[in-house]
Design a protein around this motif. Structure first.
Motif: not given
Length: 189
Positions: A40-41, A52-61, A156-163
Motif C-alpha cells: 500500500l503506497s 511525485c516527490a518521495e514514495s510513501m508506504s501506508f498502514d491501515v487504521k 485543508k492539509n498540504d498533502h497530495y497523494y499520487g497513486f
C-alpha cells in the motif's frame, strides 16, 4: 493437580495481560487498531511541479466499531497519523472516484478530470472520530513523465497523494477486503 495449577496460572496470566493492554488502550483514548499491509503506497505529489516527490508506504487504521478505515502511517504507539479515510456509510460513493480512475486509465483517456466530494472528516489529519464534513478532491492527471496518476487531497492539509494505476488497484483491493470483512493485515497496535 500440579498440571491443572500451571494451566490455570497460564490462563490467568494471559487474561491479566489482555486486560492490561485493553485498559491501556482505552485510557489513552485509542479506539482503533493499526495494521501493516503489503504494497500500500503512493507518492507525496507536488501539484506545482506536476510530479511525485518521495514514495510513501501506508498502514491501515480501523476503528474498533469497524465502521471507519483510515490510510495512515504508524510511527509508534503515541505517534501515528491519518491521511485520508473511508466509512461504511456511503462506501460505494466514496470509492467511486478511485474505480473511475482505473477505468479512465484502461480507456487511455488523456483528459484531466477533477472530482470534488464533501464527506465526513472521520479519518483525516490524525483524527478518526471527527464528524465535521470536509472536501475530498480526486484528480486524474498525467504527470510530466506522462504517467497516469490519481491525486487524492483531503481537507485543508498540504498533502497530495499520487497513486499510479497499480497503486490505486492495490488501494481498492484493500478497501474492498475491509468492506466485505475479509481484511487481513499484521496488527501493529
Amino acid at each position: 493437580m500440579q498440571r491443572s495449577f500451571v494451566k490455570a496460572l497460564s490462563i490467568s496470566s494471559l487474561l491479566i495481560l489482555t486486560a492490561c493492554a485493553t485498559v491501556s488502550k482505552y485510557a489513552t483514548s485509542r479506539y482503533f487498531e493499526i495494521y501493516s499491509v503489503n504494497n500500500l503506497s503512493a507518492c507525496n505529489f507536488r501539484p506545482r511541479f506536476n510530479d511525485c516527490a518521495e514514495s510513501m508506504s501506508f498502514d491501515v487504521k480501523i476503528s474498533d466499531s469497524n465502521e471507519k478505515l483510515a490510510i495512515s502511517k504508524y510511527i509508534n504507539e503515541t505517534n501515528e497519523t491519518s491521511y485520508f479515510g473511508f466509512t461504511r456509510k456511503n462506501y460505494q460513493q466514496q470509492t467511486k472516484p478511485i474505480r473511475d480512475f482505473l477505468l479512465w486509465v484502461q480507456n487511455r483517456n488523456n483528459n484531466f478530470q477533477h472530482i470534488s466530494m464533501l464527506r465526513e472528516a472521520g479519518n483525516t489529519g490524525g483524527y478518526l472520530y471527527e464528524n465535521k464534513h470536509i472536501e475530498y478532491t480526486f484528480d486524474f492527471i498525467h504527470t510530466r513523465a506522462d504517467i497516469p496518476m490519481l491525486v487524492i487531497h483531503a481537507g485543508k492539509n498540504d498533502h497530495y497523494y499520487g497513486f499510479t494505476y497499480e497503486e490505486a488497484k492495490t488501494l481498492i483491493k484493500i478497501l474492498d477486503s475491509w468492506q466485505d470483512n475479509s481484511f487481513l493485515g499484521e496488527k501493529l497496535t
